[in-house]
Design a protein around this motif. Structure first.
Motif, PDB file in Angstrom:
ATOM      1  N   GLU A  18      -5.397   2.682  -3.523  1.00  0.00           N
ATOM      2  CA  GLU A  18      -5.717   3.510  -1.795  1.00  0.00           C
ATOM      3  C   GLU A  18      -5.243   4.842  -2.776  1.00  0.00           C
ATOM      4  O   GLU A  18      -6.223   5.547  -1.761  1.00  0.00           O
ATOM      5  N   GLY A  68       0.655  -1.245   0.032  1.00  0.00           N
ATOM      6  CA  GLY A  68       0.360  -0.033  -0.325  1.00  0.00           C
ATOM      7  C   GLY A  68       1.010   1.143   0.345  1.00  0.00           C
ATOM      8  O   GLY A  68       2.202   1.296  -0.778  1.00  0.00           O
ATOM      9  N   ARG A 123       0.507   9.352   1.379  1.00  0.00           N
ATOM     10  CA  ARG A 123      -0.330   9.745   1.646  1.00  0.00           C
ATOM     11  C   ARG A 123      -0.678  10.860   1.420  1.00  0.00           C
ATOM     12  O   ARG A 123      -1.980  11.308   0.906  1.00  0.00           O
ATOM     13  N   CYS A 134      -8.720   6.570  -3.539  1.00  0.00           N
ATOM     14  CA  CYS A 134      -9.559   5.713  -2.385  1.00  0.00           C
ATOM     15  C   CYS A 134      -9.346   7.607  -1.626  1.00  0.00           C
ATOM     16  O   CYS A 134     -10.200   8.690  -1.184  1.00  0.00           O
ATOM     17  N   ARG A 166      -3.129  -2.561  -4.667  1.00  0.00           N
ATOM     18  CA  ARG A 166      -3.240  -1.510  -2.986  1.00  0.00           C
ATOM     19  C   ARG A 166      -2.959  -0.435  -3.317  1.00  0.00           C
ATOM     20  O   ARG A 166      -3.656   0.211  -2.530  1.00  0.00           O
ATOM     21  N   ARG A 167      -1.719  -0.073  -3.736  1.00  0.00           N
ATOM     22  CA  ARG A 167      -1.065   1.386  -4.204  1.00  0.00           C
ATOM     23  C   ARG A 167      -1.965   2.069  -4.810  1.00  0.00           C
ATOM     24  O   ARG A 167      -2.020   4.009  -4.793  1.00  0.00           O
TER      25      ARG A 167
END
Length: 189
Positions: free
Chosen positions: A57, A23, A29, A60, A53-54
């Motif tokens: 994420e 992630g 982030r 999102c 996943r990255r």
């Protein structure tokens, strides 16, 4: 307008090993949040993303901030264009050995899948604001395709940074043009 975004920095950074699907790191982030702030006033309707996943994420975080829907898309898979034996001459000889290490499940022979993906994405989304979250090699190939450049050009585009923005829109004739390339966002201190 299509906005191409490479995912934020992955957890583990340069230590990633084959088959890993990490992630985002804390920095990743923050990078994506800064990118979301940059895109906040754009009328983004949809965020498409690859299945890793990255990329998921990243999508999102963007959708939480943009109010757009997130949609997974296999058109944005992490792929590496590799030349077929007949097309090796399109690449400098010093690159040939590198292609031998591309995992078989990631290799895209002559970039055929990526080329088809780009043309489908452009035809379906060129008249709306959409964000496509994917990987560095995919962004490079899509830009090469827009420029109608020789195949090996994708290897000289970049490096594509994490959570950078490349925007492609139509010119007056409706053809895709690169309007913003690999634009980094400044992280707050």
């Amino acid at each position: 307008m299509i906005h191409l975004v490479r995912h934020g920095e992955a957890a583990g950074g340069a230590q990633l090993q084959g088959g890993a699907d990490p992630g985002l790191s804390d920095l990743g982030r923050r990078q994506v949040q800064a990118l979301a702030n940059r895109l906040a006033f754009r009328p983004v309707r949809q965020v498409l993303h690859g299945p890793s996943r990255r990329t998921t994420e990243t999508a999102c975080i963007l959708t939480e901030n943009l109010g757009a829907g997130a949609v997974p898309s296999d058109l944005l898979l992490d792929r590496t264009p590799v030349p077929s034996p007949e097309r090796r001459g399109d690449y400098p000889t010093h690159r040939w050995e590198w292609f031998e290490d591309v995992p078989e499940d990631e290799g895209d022979l002559d970039g055929a899948d990526l080329t088809a993906a780009w043309h489908r994405l452009w035809s379906e989304h060129h008249d709306e604001e959409v964000v496509l979250v994917t990987h560095a090699f995919v962004v490079s190939w899509f830009v090469r395709e827009v420029l109608n450049a020789p195949p090996a050009t994708w290897m000289r585009i970049g490096p594509i940074g994490n959570a950078t923005l490349t925007s492609i829109g139509p010119n007056l004739a409706g053809e895709p043009v690169v309007e913003t390339f690999n634009a980094e966002v400044i992280l707050p201190i």
